[in-house]
Design a protein around this motif. Structure first.
Motif, PDB file in Angstrom:
ATOM      1  N   ASP A  50      -1.571   3.026  -2.549  1.00 43.53           N
ATOM      2  CA  ASP A  50      -2.966   3.312  -2.264  1.00 43.53           C
ATOM      3  C   ASP A  50      -3.140   4.829  -2.349  1.00 43.53           C
ATOM      4  OD1 ASP A  50      -5.418   3.948  -1.060  1.00 43.53           O
ATOM      5  OD2 ASP A  50      -5.297   2.276   0.344  1.00 43.53           O
ATOM      6  N   VAL A  51      -3.635   5.298  -3.479  1.00 45.71           N
ATOM      7  CA  VAL A  51      -3.693   6.731  -3.740  1.00 45.71           C
ATOM      8  C   VAL A  51      -4.658   7.438  -2.785  1.00 45.71           C
ATOM      9  CG1 VAL A  51      -4.193   8.492  -5.489  1.00 45.71           C
ATOM     10  CG2 VAL A  51      -2.938   6.429  -6.119  1.00 45.71           C
ATOM     11  N   SER A  85      10.878   5.534  -3.679  1.00 48.42           N
ATOM     12  CA  SER A  85       9.659   5.286  -2.901  1.00 48.42           C
ATOM     13  C   SER A  85       8.953   6.548  -2.430  1.00 48.42           C
ATOM     14  CB  SER A  85       9.974   4.406  -1.696  1.00 48.42           C
ATOM     15  OG  SER A  85      10.406   3.143  -2.119  1.00 48.42           O
ATOM     16  N   GLY A  86       9.660   7.633  -2.266  1.00 48.39           N
ATOM     17  CA  GLY A  86       9.015   8.853  -1.787  1.00 48.39           C
ATOM     18  C   GLY A  86       8.301   9.656  -2.853  1.00 48.39           C
ATOM     19  N   ILE A  87       8.513   9.335  -4.126  1.00 43.79           N
ATOM     20  CA  ILE A  87       8.009  10.178  -5.208  1.00 43.79           C
ATOM     21  C   ILE A  87       6.477  10.254  -5.214  1.00 43.79           C
ATOM     22  CG2 ILE A  87       7.874  10.492  -7.704  1.00 43.79           C
ATOM     23  CD1 ILE A  87      10.739   9.319  -7.865  1.00 43.79           C
ATOM     24  N   GLY A  88       5.798   9.132  -5.144  1.00 44.83           N
ATOM     25  CA  GLY A  88       4.333   9.141  -5.179  1.00 44.83           C
ATOM     26  C   GLY A  88       3.749   9.937  -4.030  1.00 44.83           C
ATOM     27  N   ILE A  89       4.268   9.718  -2.828  1.00 46.95           N
ATOM     28  CA  ILE A  89       3.791  10.425  -1.637  1.00 46.95           C
ATOM     29  C   ILE A  89       4.040  11.918  -1.786  1.00 46.95           C
ATOM     30  CG2 ILE A  89       4.072  10.652   0.867  1.00 46.95           C
ATOM     31  CD1 ILE A  89       5.238   7.654   0.635  1.00 46.95           C
ATOM     32  N   ALA A  90       5.226  12.281  -2.258  1.00 48.00           N
ATOM     33  CA  ALA A  90       5.568  13.688  -2.429  1.00 48.00           C
ATOM     34  C   ALA A  90       4.671  14.363  -3.466  1.00 48.00           C
ATOM     35  CB  ALA A  90       7.038  13.821  -2.824  1.00 48.00           C
ATOM     36  N   CYS A  91       4.360  13.669  -4.548  1.00 41.44           N
ATOM     37  CA  CYS A  91       3.526  14.257  -5.597  1.00 41.44           C
ATOM     38  C   CYS A  91       2.114  14.554  -5.102  1.00 41.44           C
ATOM     39  CB  CYS A  91       3.477  13.348  -6.821  1.00 41.44           C
ATOM     40  SG  CYS A  91       4.996  13.355  -7.783  1.00 41.44           S
ATOM     41  N   ILE A  92       1.519  13.604  -4.404  1.00 39.48           N
ATOM     42  CA  ILE A  92       0.180  13.826  -3.865  1.00 39.48           C
ATOM     43  C   ILE A  92       0.216  14.956  -2.833  1.00 39.48           C
ATOM     44  CG2 ILE A  92      -1.738  12.813  -2.565  1.00 39.48           C
ATOM     45  CD1 ILE A  92      -1.531  11.657  -5.393  1.00 39.48           C
ATOM     46  N   PHE A 110       0.790  -1.233   0.000  1.00 36.38           N
ATOM     47  CA  PHE A 110       0.000   0.000   0.000  1.00 36.38           C
ATOM     48  C   PHE A 110       0.822   1.283   0.000  1.00 36.38           C
ATOM     49  CE2 PHE A 110       0.559  -1.288   4.402  1.00 36.38           C
ATOM     50  CZ  PHE A 110       0.839  -0.113   5.079  1.00 36.38           C
ATOM     51  N   LEU A 111       2.138   1.201   0.285  1.00 39.45           N
ATOM     52  CA  LEU A 111       2.905   2.440   0.437  1.00 39.45           C
ATOM     53  C   LEU A 111       4.036   2.613  -0.562  1.00 39.45           C
ATOM     54  CD1 LEU A 111       3.014   4.951   2.343  1.00 39.45           C
ATOM     55  CD2 LEU A 111       4.828   3.759   3.570  1.00 39.45           C
TER      56      LEU A 111
END
Length: 190
Positions: free
Chosen positions: A31-32, A60-67, A25-26
């Motif tokens: 999990d958007v 790994s941090g890219i998706g979290i940072a983008c949102i 999920f992370l």
């Protein structure tokens, strides 16, 4: 963030060597909807800090940072682990040791994207020994930019990274602080 802690308990897997596997999920499958809640929480925590850039580390941090950046309405920069041909000109460089991969990387950010006038928020999925955040902090300092703090999804509070970064005067906000993990899959939070 209780909802996040519950998700870690439900879907996280404890592995030998202090590894908490949350890739369902992370940091592999994402999990958007959860990321949106994470981004809102980071905005609640740092929204009054005048953030102009979010800096994370590949991958790994890219998706979290983008949102998260959608809430701050600012760009995301990610420190690359390899210099590529399409990065021309000067770069800031720092060494980072990956706890998960057991490797040391030279991470780079183009000087075109990180400027002295920037107010930078660091975002990462994990904080264990602190090497990734130390590397990102070094990049921000080298650029002469202002570091407003670090938003971390999961901090392993039983490892030294969080204390080390906070002792250096950096504001660290972790959404889930793991106090301990047991081989049978138990996770206790601070």
């Amino acid at each position: 963030m209780k909802q996040f802690e519950d998700r870690i308990r439900q879907d996280g897997i404890v592995r030998e060597g202090g590894v908490l596997k949350v890739d369902s999920f992370l940091n592999h499958q994402m999990d958007v909807a959860l990321f949106q809640d994470i981004g809102k929480e980071f905005f609640r925590l740092f929204g009054d800090s005048g953030v102009t850039k979010i800096l994370t580390i590949e991958a790994s941090g890219i998706g979290i940072a983008c949102i998260t950046a959608q809430y701050f309405q600012c760009p995301v920069i990610f420190a690359k682990k390899n210099k590529t041909r399409n990065i021309a000109g000067g770069v800031y460089t720092a060494k980072v040791e990956s706890f998960t991969h057991g490797k040391v990387y030279d991470v780079i950010v183009s000087k075109d994207f990180l400027k002295p006038e920037d107010r930078v928020l660091l975002i990462d999925d994990f904080l264990a020994n602190g090497s990734a955040l130390q590397g990102l902090i070094s990049l921000v300092h080298d650029a002469g930019a202002h570091l407003v703090g670090a938003g971390v999804c999961i901090e392993k509070a039983f490892q030294p990274g969080g204390d080390l970064i906070r002792a250096a005067g950096v504001r660290v906000e972790s959404l889930a602080r793991v106090k301990s993990m047991t081989p049978d899959g138990g996770v206790e939070f601070c």
